[in-house]
Design an enzyme around this catalytic site. Structure first.
Site, short mmCIF file in Angstrom:
data_model
loop_
_atom_site.label_atom_id
_atom_site.label_comp_id
_atom_site.label_asym_id
_atom_site.label_seq_id
_atom_site.Cartn_x
_atom_site.Cartn_y
_atom_site.Cartn_z
N ARG A 9 0.79 -1.23 0.00
CA ARG A 9 0.00 0.00 0.00
C ARG A 9 0.82 1.29 0.00
O ARG A 9 0.26 2.37 0.07
CB ARG A 9 -1.01 0.03 1.16
CG ARG A 9 -2.00 -1.10 1.08
CD ARG A 9 -3.20 -0.92 1.97
NE ARG A 9 -2.87 -0.58 3.34
CZ ARG A 9 -3.78 -0.15 4.22
NH1 ARG A 9 -5.03 -0.02 3.87
NH2 ARG A 9 -3.43 0.14 5.44
N ASP A 10 2.14 1.20 -0.08
CA ASP A 10 2.95 2.42 -0.18
C ASP A 10 4.23 2.13 -0.96
O ASP A 10 5.33 2.55 -0.57
CB ASP A 10 3.28 2.99 1.20
CG ASP A 10 3.71 4.46 1.15
OD1 ASP A 10 3.38 5.15 0.17
OD2 ASP A 10 4.38 4.90 2.10
N LEU A 11 4.09 1.41 -2.05
CA LEU A 11 5.23 1.10 -2.91
C LEU A 11 5.66 2.35 -3.64
O LEU A 11 4.85 3.00 -4.31
CB LEU A 11 4.84 0.00 -3.90
CG LEU A 11 5.92 -0.48 -4.86
CD1 LEU A 11 7.10 -1.05 -4.11
CD2 LEU A 11 5.35 -1.52 -5.80
N THR A 65 1.13 7.34 -0.38
CA THR A 65 1.74 8.47 -1.05
C THR A 65 0.95 8.73 -2.33
O THR A 65 0.94 7.86 -3.21
CB THR A 65 3.22 8.17 -1.35
OG1 THR A 65 3.87 7.82 -0.13
CG2 THR A 65 3.91 9.37 -1.98
#
Length: 194
Positions: A9-11, A65
């Site tokens: 969920r934040d790659l 992000t």
């Protein structure tokens, strides 16, 4: 992680490191979630608020992000591992041409672009990229999760299956922020020359 049903969920580039031995490591699983819903405690929420972008919408909570979110993540819809595939597509796009596929002058505009805009063709930005690589990245960036690869492993398999001719060396980052060409490295897991 995807094979185990974990959504990062934040790659984003800041969370991907390459060791001296050339091994790709994914870091910062602070927003990771398994396929099963899990209630967060107020203490967990307070800890996450230090390192994440939180936007509350009528549909749900958006965490991550904005520039690397999937369309479904940008609008607060339920996620699965294909959301990480979208983020991987953004990272690959940026690694190849030195620019993100979606942008905006504010967080809201970025989220709208992610949810609705079609990114410029990768080959339009960097003509040296072959059609097969462009097709893999474009499939990662499909707006509908059903049109994307089912996991990061499928992306690796698709990139690994490209012929040597298809994987010509490209000097990425010609439009990078520093103006310096990016160092060529092998994206070890995918076999893509960068």
């Amino acid at each position: 992680a995807n094979e185990k049903g974990i959504m990062h969920r934040d790659l984003k580039p800041e969370n991907v490191m390459i060791t001296a031995a050339g091994v790709v490591k994914l870091l910062d699983f602070g927003l990771a979630k398994t396929g099963a819903a899990r209630a967060a405690t107020s203490r967990t929420e307070a800890g996450l608020a230090k390192t994440e972008m939180l936007v509350t919408t009528d549909e749900g909570r958006i965490m991550g992000t904005p520039e690397y979110m999937s369309p479904e993540q940008a609008v607060g819809e339920p996620l699965d591992v294909r959301s990480d595939v979208f983020a991987l597509g953004i990272v690959l796009y940026e690694m190849l041409c030195g620019a993100r596929p979606f942008g905006g002058t504010s967080t809201g505009r970025v989220l709208i672009a992610v949810a609705r805009a079609t990114p410029p063709s990768l080959r339009e930005k960097l003509p040296e990229v072959d059609e097969a690589t462009e097709a893999v990245v474009a499939r990662c960036l499909a707006k509908s999760p059903g049109e994307r690869f089912g996991s990061a492993g499928e992306v690796v398999a698709a990139l690994s299956g490209l012929t040597t001719h298809s994987r010509r060396e490209v000097e990425p980052g010609s439009g990078s922020r520093t103006g310096q060409p990016a160092k060529k490295v092998w994206l070890a897991a995918a076999g893509l020359v960068l």
